[in-house]
Design an enzyme around this catalytic site. Structure first.
Site, short mmCIF file in Angstrom:
data_model
loop_
_atom_site.label_atom_id
_atom_site.label_comp_id
_atom_site.label_asym_id
_atom_site.label_seq_id
_atom_site.Cartn_x
_atom_site.Cartn_y
_atom_site.Cartn_z
N LEU A 45 52.78 48.87 -7.92
CA LEU A 45 54.14 48.47 -8.27
C LEU A 45 54.41 49.00 -9.68
O LEU A 45 53.64 48.75 -10.61
CB LEU A 45 54.27 46.95 -8.24
CG LEU A 45 55.68 46.36 -8.37
CD1 LEU A 45 56.58 46.87 -7.26
CD2 LEU A 45 55.62 44.83 -8.34
N ASP A 46 55.48 49.78 -9.82
CA ASP A 46 55.80 50.41 -11.10
C ASP A 46 55.84 49.41 -12.25
O ASP A 46 56.22 48.25 -12.06
CB ASP A 46 57.18 51.07 -11.02
CG ASP A 46 57.10 52.50 -10.54
OD1 ASP A 46 55.99 53.02 -10.38
OD2 ASP A 46 58.16 53.10 -10.31
#
Length: 372
Positions: free
Chosen positions: A98-99
């Site tokens: 997840l960024d």
């Protein structure tokens, strides 16, 4: 033997990412410095390793899932390292990057749960994201450089009319800054080096795409539930182009990863507080864990006798006999006396173990064996 009803597995992947990190399934060690004196080894099993003046605790066996509500600014690899430290766990890894820009669900597998990571990564993902109109950026999100601008802004009616074109199986060109490999190199590495990256379109499936809110003319909030390989950033880019303006992601939150939803998420501060209480004897870290088998919701469960369990635990196949024997085939997870034993394949009249679980150590509390 008894069999639970089977559910079909829905493919998916957390492809909307720019900096892909490797799962930390083992401790990482460094190389000794040149001319460094050999380190003396203390073979006393009661002794604790020391680094400087700090005492390093021995890692322990911890098995289960923690669904971290990841804060903005933290990488997925950093999150794994934090949980590994809090639980003092031997093994940990995440189920889909997840960024740092994004918040929301980051499932982290501890111990034997790492064997079930692929089942989570192949599940659906749901995102809530905000598109800022009027600018296209090279990364397709707020952190990139502006590459095109427009004074046009889409109406609500135009947005709603567009959504069916982005629902179902569509062709999508991944962002230039993505983990797609081009001749052995990551696309984002080539883009950062200034190379022109041409990525081919590929089919992806978007199960649902809805307009949630339009707070002003410059922004629109969407919710998307998508399958494997879908880039939410590319959705923002492509919708902006078709609407006669440009667009990029300016906020992103993941609300579903496979079987894990928002009700399963725990913020980092709550998790740290629980760990502090556990250290003082006022609680248990087991309360933060979800069972290993939670990741296996979409495959059948097969209960076996203790005698058959002993054979499977040794890696030996078990013949299916009697009228109560299951008639299905394919992947199952095997239990004995309600406890997870193995992942196996059923076929040709036998159960063949593929991955055997050893759940000795800290596991989820009994109350967490049932989903909320």
């Amino acid at each position: 033997m008894t069999m639970d009803p089977a559910h079909s597995t829905i493919e998916g992947n957390d492809a909307d990412q720019r900096d892909v990190q490797k799962n930390n399934f083992a401790d990482m060690g460094g190389n000794p410095q040149p001319h460094q004196e050999p380190r003396r080894v203390n073979n006393d099993p009661r002794a604790k390793q020391q680094k400087g003046n700090q005492v390093r605790r021995d890692r322990r066996d911890v098995h289960g899932w923690v669904v971290l509500d990841k804060p903005i600014g933290m990488t997925s690899t950093q999150a794994v390292a934090v949980l590994k430290r809090l639980f003092n766990a031997k093994r940990a890894g995440h189920a889909g990057t997840l960024d740092p820009l994004a918040s929301g669900g980051l499932p982290i597998a501890l111990g034997e749960a790492t064997k079930t990571v692929p089942f989570v990564m192949d599940g659906r993902k749901r995102y809530q994201f905000t598109v800022c109109w009027g600018e296209e950026r090279d990364t397709d999100d707020i952190e990139g450089s502006v590459t095109a601008t427009s004074d046009q802004r889409p109406t609500r009616e135009a947005i709603l009319a567009l959504l069916p074109r982005f629902t179902g199986v569509i062709e999508q060109v991944p962002p230039r800054y993505s983990a797609i490999k081009v001749q052995g190199e990551r696309a984002y590495d080539l883009a950062r080096d200034g190379e022109v990256v041409e990525l081919a379109p590929r089919p992806v499936e978007i199960h649902h795409l809805t307009l949630v809110d339009q707070p002003d003319n410059d922004r629109a909030v969407f919710e998307a539930e998508c399958g494997k390989g879908t880039y939410v950033r590319a959705l923002a880019r492509d919708m902006g182009r078709i609407l006669g303006t440009y667009g990029h992601i300016c906020a992103l939150r993941r609300t579903l990863v496979g079987p894990f939803g928002e009700n399963d998420m725990i913020p980092l501060d709550q998790l740290e507080a629980l760990c502090d209480r556990a250290a003082s004897g006022e609680g248990s870290l087991a309360d933060a864990l979800m069972p290993v088998e939670t990741a296996l919701d979409d495959i059948p469960a097969l209960a076996v006798t203790r005698a058959d369990a002993a054979r499977l635990h040794r890696g030996q196949a078990v013949l299916l006999r009697g009228r109560d024997a299951p008639t299905c085939s394919g992947t199952v997870y095997v239990t004995v006396a309600g406890r997870l034993l193995a992942l196996a394949e059923v076929g040709n009249g036998e159960i063949i173990p593929k991955r055997v679980f050893n759940l000795t150590g800290l596991t989820a509390s009994t109350g967490r064996n049932e989903r909320n």
